[in-house]
Design an enzyme around this catalytic site. Sequence first.
Site, PDB file in Angstrom:
ATOM      1  N   ILE A 147      56.126  64.963  25.509  1.00 19.74           N
ATOM      2  CA  ILE A 147      54.940  64.330  26.067  1.00 19.74           C
ATOM      3  C   ILE A 147      55.387  63.547  27.296  1.00 19.74           C
ATOM      4  CG2 ILE A 147      53.581  64.225  23.950  1.00 19.74           C
ATOM      5  CD1 ILE A 147      54.455  61.404  23.503  1.00 19.74           C
ATOM      6  N   ASP A 148      54.470  63.328  28.199  1.00 19.41           N
ATOM      7  CA  ASP A 148      54.814  62.709  29.469  1.00 19.41           C
ATOM      8  C   ASP A 148      55.315  61.274  29.294  1.00 19.41           C
ATOM      9  OD1 ASP A 148      53.931  65.021  30.742  1.00 19.41           O
ATOM     10  OD2 ASP A 148      51.878  64.267  30.882  1.00 19.41           O
ATOM     11  N   LYS A 149      56.037  60.797  30.284  1.00 21.05           N
ATOM     12  CA  LYS A 149      56.625  59.458  30.272  1.00 21.05           C
ATOM     13  C   LYS A 149      55.594  58.382  29.928  1.00 21.05           C
ATOM     14  CE  LYS A 149      58.682  56.140  33.572  1.00 21.05           C
ATOM     15  NZ  LYS A 149      57.467  55.372  33.930  1.00 21.05           N
ATOM     16  N   ARG A 155      45.649  66.303  30.863  1.00 22.90           N
ATOM     17  CA  ARG A 155      45.400  65.603  32.123  1.00 22.90           C
ATOM     18  C   ARG A 155      44.768  66.533  33.155  1.00 22.90           C
ATOM     19  NH1 ARG A 155      51.178  63.129  33.367  1.00 22.90           N
ATOM     20  NH2 ARG A 155      50.059  62.161  35.123  1.00 22.90           N
ATOM     21  N   THR A 168      52.630  58.804  28.563  1.00 28.40           N
ATOM     22  CA  THR A 168      51.806  59.124  27.395  1.00 28.40           C
ATOM     23  C   THR A 168      52.537  58.625  26.168  1.00 28.40           C
ATOM     24  OG1 THR A 168      50.852  61.091  28.447  1.00 28.40           O
ATOM     25  CG2 THR A 168      50.774  60.987  26.044  1.00 28.40           C
TER      26      THR A 168
END
Length: 311
Positions: free
Chosen positions: A143-145, A243, A147
Amino acid sequence: MAGNGGGGKRMKLTMMVTTEHGRLDRVITDYFDDVTRSQADKWLHAGLVTVNGRPAKASYKVAADDQIVIAAPEPTVLSAKPQNIPLDIVYEDDDVLVVNKPQGMVVHPAPGHPDGTLVNGLMYHTTLSPINGVLRPGIVHRIDKDTSGLLMVAKTATAHQSLAAQLKAKTTDREYLAIVHGNIKEATGTIDAPLGRDPKNRKKHAVVPNGRHAVTHFEVVERFGSYTLVKCRLETGRTHQIRVHMAYIKHPVAGDPLYGPKHTLPGNGQYLHAATLGFTHPVTGQHLEFSAPLPDYFEAMLTRLRYGAFN
């Protein structure tokens, strides 16, 4: 790719601009995913960047058909090292581990983030599957930084193969909560739109005709006038999927610096949380499901929205 601006062996990076882009430093960071603005500036100040055979400054306005060449230092070989980083372990046994990642933590080492990542903390805590090499041991999905939320981690190669197969077969359950811009009128919906690299900005992904199949299901949880709290269920797991998909239907995730508007909710990144994770245990065959409560900053923002803030 990103190294320092000093001496040593060099590699030649060449890019031919097909359309006008603007400032040279921005063109470089847009074209190469793992190059930061500060890294590009170092190369430019060191005279390592030429345009059409001549050294150029960061402010140079790039035009169509310009040829940009970077004599970049060869990258240093990164390796992940164990670090005593506090982790929120939701579940753990001999085969798998489920961790609740905070907003702001990078999942694994990469140029620009050599340490302080989730992987560094996991390596200190336990042994991990060797699959995915020295920088991403045990990491089955990311998962993104900015998130927050749940990730499943493999401690053995057997577990890793099983979990990866489940992701490919779309049998895992992954639900996210997100605050998005606008008032979504529909109670539920499905976004079925292929995703790939944005041809205009390599740091971004976009809905593109020949992209990879991507499906996101959403359900409205609560409405606040100018914002909506939604639950998103991933059928596929593409980079930045929620996103990009929410921005595609004109309801970008609030706080998103990459896909959202400049005027958005204050904070340190997108209001997106991996709240539920379910999968079949790779050894016992038992179905496991976990949930992680919303972070304090997320809950606080919901409270402010309920009282009419930002509307």
